[in-house]
Scaffold this motif. Sequence first.
Motif, mmCIF file in Angstrom:
data_model
loop_
_atom_site.group_PDB
_atom_site.id
_atom_site.type_symbol
_atom_site.label_atom_id
_atom_site.label_comp_id
_atom_site.label_asym_id
_atom_site.label_seq_id
_atom_site.Cartn_x
_atom_site.Cartn_y
_atom_site.Cartn_z
ATOM 1 N N PHE A 28 50.104 37.807 26.537
ATOM 2 C CA PHE A 28 50.689 36.508 26.839
ATOM 3 C C PHE A 28 51.585 36.711 28.047
ATOM 4 N N ASN A 29 51.485 35.842 29.035
ATOM 5 C CA ASN A 29 52.208 36.020 30.294
ATOM 6 C C ASN A 29 53.572 35.365 30.311
ATOM 7 N N GLY A 30 54.115 35.074 29.130
ATOM 8 C CA GLY A 30 55.476 34.553 29.039
ATOM 9 C C GLY A 30 55.578 33.053 29.140
ATOM 10 N N THR A 31 54.491 32.405 29.591
ATOM 11 C CA THR A 31 54.507 30.973 29.833
ATOM 12 C C THR A 31 53.071 30.495 29.994
ATOM 13 N N ALA A 32 52.875 29.166 29.896
ATOM 14 C CA ALA A 32 51.552 28.561 30.069
ATOM 15 C C ALA A 32 50.554 29.062 29.035
ATOM 16 N N GLY A 33 51.033 29.248 27.805
ATOM 17 C CA GLY A 33 50.178 29.674 26.713
ATOM 18 C C GLY A 33 50.598 29.004 25.416
ATOM 19 N N VAL A 34 49.760 29.140 24.401
ATOM 20 C CA VAL A 34 50.029 28.548 23.091
ATOM 21 C C VAL A 34 49.870 29.620 22.020
ATOM 22 N N TRP A 35 50.839 29.685 21.113
ATOM 23 C CA TRP A 35 50.814 30.615 19.989
ATOM 24 C C TRP A 35 50.594 29.853 18.687
ATOM 25 N N ARG A 36 49.892 30.485 17.761
ATOM 26 C CA ARG A 36 49.926 30.044 16.383
ATOM 27 C C ARG A 36 51.270 30.518 15.813
ATOM 28 N N LYS A 37 52.044 29.615 15.252
ATOM 29 C CA LYS A 37 53.370 29.986 14.763
ATOM 30 C C LYS A 37 53.298 31.119 13.745
ATOM 31 N N ALA A 38 52.291 31.086 12.889
ATOM 32 C CA ALA A 38 52.141 32.128 11.874
ATOM 33 C C ALA A 38 51.929 33.500 12.500
ATOM 34 N N THR A 39 51.312 33.549 13.683
ATOM 35 C CA THR A 39 51.092 34.823 14.372
ATOM 36 C C THR A 39 52.414 35.432 14.823
ATOM 37 N N ILE A 40 53.266 34.597 15.399
ATOM 38 C CA ILE A 40 54.572 35.089 15.856
ATOM 39 C C ILE A 40 55.357 35.667 14.689
ATOM 40 N N LEU A 41 55.369 34.958 13.579
ATOM 41 C CA LEU A 41 56.134 35.411 12.417
ATOM 42 C C LEU A 41 55.509 36.662 11.804
ATOM 43 N N ASP A 42 54.184 36.707 11.732
ATOM 44 C CA ASP A 42 53.507 37.867 11.153
ATOM 45 C C ASP A 42 53.738 39.130 11.980
#
Length: 489
Positions: A211-225
């Motif tokens: 992920f380049n820090g910007t201009a992207g989308v995360w699944r919230k569950a991925t960040i937490l996992d």
Amino acid sequence: MEYLIILCVVLYGCAMLFVLFYGMAQAHLLYRFSRYSKHGESAALPAPEVWPMVTVQLPVYNEKYVVERLVQSIAALDYPADKLEIQLLDDSDDETTTIIHHSINQHPQLQFQHIRRPDRSGFKAGALKYGLALAQGEYIAIFDADFVPSPYFLKQTIPHFADVKLGMVQTRWTHLNQDYSILTKLQALALDAHFFIEQVGRNSQQAFINFNGTAGVWRKATILDAGNWQDDTLTEDLDLSYRAQIRGWDFKYLSAVESPAELPPVMSALKSQQFRWTKGGAESAVKHLPTVLRSGAGLRTKYHAMAHLLNSAVFVAILIASLASIPLLWAQVNNLLPDVVFRIGSFMLISFVMISLVYFQANALGKTTGMNRLLSFVVYYPMFLSMSMGLALHNAVAVWEGWSGRRSPFIRTPKFNLEAQQHQWQENLYRSLKIPFTTYLEGVLGLLFLGTAAWSVAQGEYAFLVFHLMLAIGYLLVFYYSFQSYRKI
């Protein structure tokens, strides 16, 4: 003296071997890109029956020149208003806060949240983590302050999350001010190589991407996992990317989805960005490379992860090779080196050919005619290569700090919004006016390599002449542009 020459041969050889290792990785990425481009990017996916809740996070710190433009572009997103939550994560301590308040009041139909933390702990990573705890969205889109996303950004990215294993979607940066100056043209060339070739080449073979820090989308569950945002590196984006992929989440890169942004128009801003990226990359290498190498990933994936996490070490290799080349030149002039050393060294130069092909292809993708492609590359690539060498000292210091564990604060890159032509870059209140000591050393190195090149011509020895001339030009240009950008109005 003999041992000193042997030491220089070893140092030069090791540095060039590393550049060869990196060049081979780049060549393979170009090969993967070529294969992928023959089939083309997959068609747009059908829209979901019900659009999911999305939180757009906008981390902001003292961005008076661009924040209003940012708010306007986010307000124009084509997405159901009742499924869109927009967080202004505002850590500012200047008039940016007032501008934000005024801007979001112009869009009462949207769910804008102006979030202020008690302090700036954790910098950008801390702000994203703070906002995530409040976020209602199943997916988290993130934009830095200088980005101007397309209204269709979310509808182009969210459908890909129908794949339940997909954790993140990254889009391709484009450049609002590419033609502003020579400096922005050269930066565009460098970034296009990453976004056209490297990201596609890695993603097409399921290697680790970032992920380049910007201009992207995360699944919230991925960040937490993956353990949430962490601030123990200066590249929280690269850090989280590796943690998530090590956990087994898939990433998707969409080259066809463009996200326009601003390039730093002055050397001081570019240097602050480069320092953060290179040091953060080195910190992430220390943190994740052992885990990746011990993982069950395939050999090819591990190879590209090594090249990816250690790419900033190229600046260290260039610095070492350039300094070692001076005593080697002296030894050659005095017949103290066997010719085989230079024959082997010449073979190592194939790495520069491989890397150059990557940049040539990236440059060609942005040009419409064959002649335009060739002329652009011939004019700008040698200058790009020279200035990259001229940044070797500055970036090598950053890499060394990252490897050694020396902590430093997150210094964000000042934004200018010069394409609006409302003001000049000299008027920007955020640019640094303090000249670093390394800037003076860059001037000294420029003169040193210029003098070495002149001496080699006088001696009739041309083995390192092109290398030293490029170093001289690169360091002197970096020195000149640095002083120009640090000057007062």
